[in-house]
Design a protein around this motif. Structure first.
Motif, mmCIF file in Angstrom:
data_model
loop_
_atom_site.group_PDB
_atom_site.id
_atom_site.type_symbol
_atom_site.label_atom_id
_atom_site.label_comp_id
_atom_site.label_asym_id
_atom_site.label_seq_id
_atom_site.Cartn_x
_atom_site.Cartn_y
_atom_site.Cartn_z
ATOM 1 N N ALA A 178 0.840 -1.194 0.000
ATOM 2 C CA ALA A 178 0.000 0.000 0.000
ATOM 3 C C ALA A 178 0.879 1.249 0.000
ATOM 4 C CB ALA A 178 -0.904 0.002 1.230
ATOM 5 N N VAL A 179 0.529 2.201 -0.836
ATOM 6 C CA VAL A 179 1.245 3.483 -0.873
ATOM 7 C C VAL A 179 0.535 4.440 0.078
ATOM 8 C CG1 VAL A 179 1.877 5.462 -2.307
ATOM 9 C CG2 VAL A 179 2.030 3.143 -3.230
ATOM 10 N N PRO A 180 1.246 5.042 1.008
ATOM 11 C CA PRO A 180 0.593 5.928 1.984
ATOM 12 C C PRO A 180 -0.028 7.149 1.319
ATOM 13 C CG PRO A 180 2.978 6.108 2.137
ATOM 14 C CD PRO A 180 2.699 4.961 1.217
ATOM 15 N N GLU A 181 -1.049 7.689 1.954
ATOM 16 C CA GLU A 181 -1.736 8.861 1.409
ATOM 17 C C GLU A 181 -0.905 10.124 1.522
ATOM 18 O OE1 GLU A 181 -5.539 9.218 3.233
ATOM 19 O OE2 GLU A 181 -6.338 7.378 2.314
ATOM 20 N N SER A 182 0.071 10.124 2.436
ATOM 21 C CA SER A 182 0.952 11.285 2.584
ATOM 22 C C SER A 182 2.334 10.810 2.981
ATOM 23 C CB SER A 182 0.400 12.262 3.628
ATOM 24 O OG SER A 182 0.402 11.664 4.925
ATOM 25 N N TYR A 183 3.292 11.702 2.874
ATOM 26 C CA TYR A 183 4.672 11.391 3.224
ATOM 27 C C TYR A 183 5.361 12.656 3.702
ATOM 28 C CZ TYR A 183 5.857 13.445 -1.340
ATOM 29 O OH TYR A 183 6.006 14.292 -2.400
ATOM 30 N N ARG A 184 6.541 12.494 4.285
ATOM 31 C CA ARG A 184 7.286 13.650 4.782
ATOM 32 C C ARG A 184 8.230 14.168 3.704
ATOM 33 N NH1 ARG A 184 10.470 12.531 9.979
ATOM 34 N NH2 ARG A 184 11.303 10.885 8.635
ATOM 35 N N GLY A 185 8.189 15.478 3.499
ATOM 36 C CA GLY A 185 9.067 16.101 2.528
ATOM 37 C C GLY A 185 9.628 17.403 3.064
ATOM 38 N N VAL A 186 10.823 17.750 2.603
ATOM 39 C CA VAL A 186 11.455 19.013 2.983
ATOM 40 C C VAL A 186 10.917 20.095 2.044
ATOM 41 C CG1 VAL A 186 13.639 20.266 3.185
ATOM 42 C CG2 VAL A 186 13.494 17.849 3.855
ATOM 43 N N VAL A 187 10.258 21.101 2.614
ATOM 44 C CA VAL A 187 9.564 22.087 1.806
ATOM 45 C C VAL A 187 9.966 23.506 2.178
ATOM 46 C CG1 VAL A 187 7.553 20.552 1.645
ATOM 47 C CG2 VAL A 187 7.577 22.366 3.370
ATOM 48 N N VAL A 188 9.791 24.400 1.209
ATOM 49 C CA VAL A 188 9.673 25.831 1.477
ATOM 50 C C VAL A 188 8.209 26.187 1.285
ATOM 51 C CG1 VAL A 188 12.032 26.530 0.926
ATOM 52 C CG2 VAL A 188 10.343 26.356 -0.912
ATOM 53 N N LEU A 189 7.760 27.255 1.963
ATOM 54 C CA LEU A 189 6.355 27.627 1.961
ATOM 55 C C LEU A 189 6.146 28.933 1.213
ATOM 56 C CD1 LEU A 189 5.551 26.821 5.701
ATOM 57 C CD2 LEU A 189 5.183 25.350 3.703
ATOM 58 N N LYS A 190 5.106 28.975 0.429
ATOM 59 C CA LYS A 190 4.796 30.171 -0.355
ATOM 60 C C LYS A 190 4.558 31.376 0.543
ATOM 61 C CE LYS A 190 2.241 31.225 -4.581
ATOM 62 N NZ LYS A 190 1.231 30.685 -5.529
ATOM 63 N N GLU A 191 3.986 31.154 1.698
ATOM 64 C CA GLU A 191 3.670 32.246 2.616
ATOM 65 C C GLU A 191 4.917 32.856 3.259
ATOM 66 O OE1 GLU A 191 2.733 29.780 6.732
ATOM 67 O OE2 GLU A 191 1.186 29.873 5.168
ATOM 68 N N GLU A 192 6.075 32.212 3.062
ATOM 69 C CA GLU A 192 7.302 32.703 3.701
ATOM 70 C C GLU A 192 8.305 33.280 2.707
ATOM 71 O OE1 GLU A 192 7.472 29.820 7.672
ATOM 72 O OE2 GLU A 192 8.965 29.551 6.083
ATOM 73 N N THR A 193 7.893 33.557 1.487
ATOM 74 C CA THR A 193 8.856 33.997 0.477
ATOM 75 C C THR A 193 9.513 35.330 0.811
ATOM 76 O OG1 THR A 193 7.057 34.965 -0.825
ATOM 77 C CG2 THR A 193 7.750 32.725 -1.394
ATOM 78 N N GLN A 194 8.946 36.088 1.723
ATOM 79 C CA GLN A 194 9.540 37.366 2.121
ATOM 80 C C GLN A 194 10.296 37.264 3.445
ATOM 81 O OE1 GLN A 194 5.975 39.855 1.978
ATOM 82 N NE2 GLN A 194 6.571 40.609 -0.053
#
Length: 447
Positions: free
Chosen positions: A22-38
């Motif tokens: 089974a493939v999980p519905e979500s997983y952990r990823g290293v992200v940047v957030l659009k709300e933090e671009t400034q």
């Protein structure tokens, strides 16, 4: 996710076993957030801290579309494009995702308020989308980072010229600094069997980039005997340029910034090494004025190391800080091949030394599938070796990017994703044993 890891670590799971997981519905990823671009507005580039902008978040698992594959990521690594993404320079990467989202329905999935980064990975195929025949669940792979559409004729002579060419994990979402990743199936290549997951994940972007830049007819087309000046020869990109120069019969002139990096270059087989900090080379008098006397002193130092010869090829990637020097020291008719500008995009050089000496500036960006495949083949044969110096867990990807941003690293900085520890994934211990010293050359414990 635990069942996926257990199947991979066991080394005995078959394609049917992976297809039934089974493939999980979500997983952990290293992200940047659009709300933090400034987040870093008003700060100098050097003061922007990736540890503040990179976050480990749960993200929804995408379904592989036509020609795509979903991969369980065992390990990844940090490239300078991850640093750029994390400090939102030269612009936030969400602009790339928005543009991709306007292209087609598959592209729309990438235009999200978060961006999963990472342009390298090693792992195992879990699922393939319609039309994929060359790869199946259970295949152990590494990925190159070229994503193309090939609907334009421009890319059919060289896929890097495709009008919709993108770098996966930088200009697309669902990158390799994560537990799962979404790629096009034509990004996949066989994992070198003698390497661990973290070692196999490290060469992809930089080795392929260096191969095109130096070896390919699309770059400098280096020939045996060529003198090749390599800036940052102890770093992630330069360390592969040094190895490829040696494998191809060239003579690397390695420029480094510390004694330990100088020694690493000598250990790789380079005889001509310049520690520019120890020798006091300063190519700029101030932020606006270069120093031609330093160009001349540098050229003289090169000739001392080459028996009086100038360099045939300059392997350029620092950009603004070094470009004027690079143009000056290249021999008549030689080539300056550039693939990056880590010290600044606005280059300045004295054009008299270019046109009157018939020198060439060649732009080189990543590699096409054939070039990436050939670069990976050299790794698989033990001709070129990984340059991992340190490995972080996924939770500390921010620190890994900080190390690269501040040039605190040697070679490549690896990141474990699903791999529970370092040292796993070796399938050919005999080949590994023959090259173990070279494989471990950049390891921090060897310093």
């Amino acid at each position: 996710m635990k069942e996926i890891v257990n199947a991979i670590v066991s080394g005995s799971a078959r394609p049917g076993d992976y297809a039934s997981l089974a493939v999980p519905e979500s997983y952990r990823g290293v992200v940047v957030l659009k709300e933090e671009t400034q987040l870093f507005d008003g700060l100098a580039t050097a003061d922007k801290d990736p540890r503040k902008s990179l976050h480990l978040h749960d993200v929804p698992t995408p379904e592989p579309g036509i020609g795509e594959a979903l991969v369980a990521v065992m390990a990844s690594s940090v490239n300078y494009n991850t640093v750029w993404s994390s400090i939102f320079e030269p612009l936030p990467t969400f602009h790339f995702l928005e543009r991709y989202g306007r292209l087609n329905d598959l592209g729309k999935r990438h235009d999200l308020p978060f961006h999963v980064l990472g342009s390298d990975m090693s792992g195992v195929v879990l699922r393939t989308g319609p039309g994929v025949t060359a790869w199946k669940p259970g295949d152990e792979i590494v990925a190159h980072c070229l994503s193309v559409e090939l609907e334009s004729p421009d890319g059919h002579g060289d896929t890097m010229l495709d009008t919709e060419q993108r770098i996966w994990g930088f200009e697309t979402n669902y990158g390799g600094l994560a537990e799962l990743a979404l790629v096009k199936a034509n990004q996949l290549m066989p994992k070198p069997r003698h390497l661990t997951w973290e070692e196999a994940a490290s060469p992809g972007l930089v080795n392929s980039t260096a191969y095109r830049q130096l070896i390919s007819k699309n770059g400098a087309a280096m020939k045996p005997g060529d003198n090749v000046l390599i800036w940052g020869a102890g770093g992630g990109l330069g360390s592969y340029a040094t190895q490829l120069t040696l494998v191809g019969g060239g003579n690397p002139i390695c420029v480094v910034s510390s004694p330990d990096k100088a020694q690493i270059c000598r250990d790789m087989g380079a005889e001509a090494v310049i520690d520019r900090h120890a020798e006091g080379f300063r190519f700029w008098k101030d932020e606006r004025t270069q120093d031609p006397r330093e160009w001349k002193r540098f050229g003289k130092r090169i000739r001392e190391l080459t028996g009086g010869e100038d360099v045939d090829i300059v392997f350029e990637h620092p950009g603004r800080e070094t470009f004027g020097t690079s143009v000056y020291v290249t021999r008549r008719g030689g080539s300056i091949v550039t693939c990056a500008s880590t010290t600044g995009y606005l280059h300045e050089y004295d054009n008299r030394y270019l046109w009157m000496s018939l020198k060439r500036i060649i732009g080189s960006h990543f590699a096409n599938y054939r070039e990436a495949w050939e670069a990976n083949r050299l790794v698989a044969k033990g001709k070129v070796h990984p340059t991992v110096s340190v490995v972080y867990p996924l939770e500390e990807a921010g620190q890994a990017a900080y190390d690269v941003h501040r040039n605190l690293h040697r070679g490549k900085v690896g990141v474990l994703a699903l791999a529970p520890s370092e040292g796993l994934g070796v399938r050919d211990p005999e080949l590994r044993a023959r090259h173990l010293t070279s494989i471990n050359r950049f390891r921090a414990e060897n310093s």
